[in-house]
Design a protein around this motif. Structure first.
Motif, PDB file in Angstrom:
ATOM      1  N   ASN A  81       0.699  -1.218   0.074  1.00  0.00           N
ATOM      2  CA  ASN A  81       0.168  -0.032  -0.017  1.00  0.00           C
ATOM      3  C   ASN A  81       0.966   1.127   0.090  1.00  0.00           C
ATOM      4  OD1 ASN A  81      -1.658  -2.291   1.207  1.00  0.00           O
ATOM      5  ND2 ASN A  81      -3.012  -0.918   0.839  1.00  0.00           N
ATOM      6  N   GLY A  82       2.167   1.234   0.340  1.00  0.00           N
ATOM      7  CA  GLY A  82       2.968   2.050   0.164  1.00  0.00           C
ATOM      8  C   GLY A  82       3.221   2.965   1.766  1.00  0.00           C
ATOM      9  N   ARG A  83       4.351   3.566   1.729  1.00  0.00           N
ATOM     10  CA  ARG A  83       4.827   4.008   3.123  1.00  0.00           C
ATOM     11  C   ARG A  83       3.952   5.138   3.579  1.00  0.00           C
ATOM     12  NH1 ARG A  83       9.987   1.980   4.614  1.00  0.00           N
ATOM     13  NH2 ARG A  83      10.280   3.757   6.025  1.00  0.00           N
ATOM     14  N   ASP A  84       3.193   5.706   2.825  1.00  0.00           N
ATOM     15  CA  ASP A  84       2.209   6.871   3.434  1.00  0.00           C
ATOM     16  C   ASP A  84       1.143   5.925   3.969  1.00  0.00           C
ATOM     17  OD1 ASP A  84       3.892   9.070   2.662  1.00  0.00           O
ATOM     18  OD2 ASP A  84       2.600   9.224   0.691  1.00  0.00           O
ATOM     19  N   ALA A  85       0.650   5.307   3.384  1.00  0.00           N
ATOM     20  CA  ALA A  85      -0.436   4.308   4.102  1.00  0.00           C
ATOM     21  C   ALA A  85      -0.181   3.736   5.257  1.00  0.00           C
ATOM     22  CB  ALA A  85      -1.310   3.541   2.913  1.00  0.00           C
ATOM     23  N   ALA A  86       1.238   3.257   5.464  1.00  0.00           N
ATOM     24  CA  ALA A  86       1.630   2.461   6.484  1.00  0.00           C
ATOM     25  C   ALA A  86       1.879   3.386   7.406  1.00  0.00           C
ATOM     26  CB  ALA A  86       3.057   1.801   6.172  1.00  0.00           C
TER      27      ALA A  86
END
Length: 93
Positions: free
Chosen positions: A52-57
């Motif tokens: 999901n990507g680092r921003d979502a994480a």
């Protein structure tokens, strides 16, 4: 990856959706098993980040941190230690 697939996301005892939900079987979160559970949760979190990507994480981590500490602090510590080694640090929130 949908949040609902993560093993630590689910209904809390009060029936509300939680993002840092511990198992009801306390035996899996005590002693060495607590470290294993924390590391397993970290692996799932890192998989979520990869998909999901680092921003979502980071958004998910901020939510998790608001629900910490859990009733099993050893699980919390193991989880945070594992993800910190992969570039995710605790927020100031």
């Amino acid at each position: 990856m949908p949040l609902a697939k993560l093993p630590f996301v689910g209904l809390r005892r009060d029936g509300a959706l939680g993002y840092w939900v511990m198992p009801t079987d306390s035996d899996v979160a005590i002693g060495p098993a607590a470290v294993g559970l924390g590391r397993t949760y970290a692996a799932w979190f890192l998989l979520y980040a990869e998909i999901n990507g680092r921003d979502a994480a980071r958004t998910l981590l901020n939510t998790i941190e608001r629900e910490m500490p859990s009733r099993y602090p050893a699980v919390d510590r193991a989880f945070l230690r594992e993800i910190a080694g992969r570039g995710f640090s605790q927020s100031a929130a």
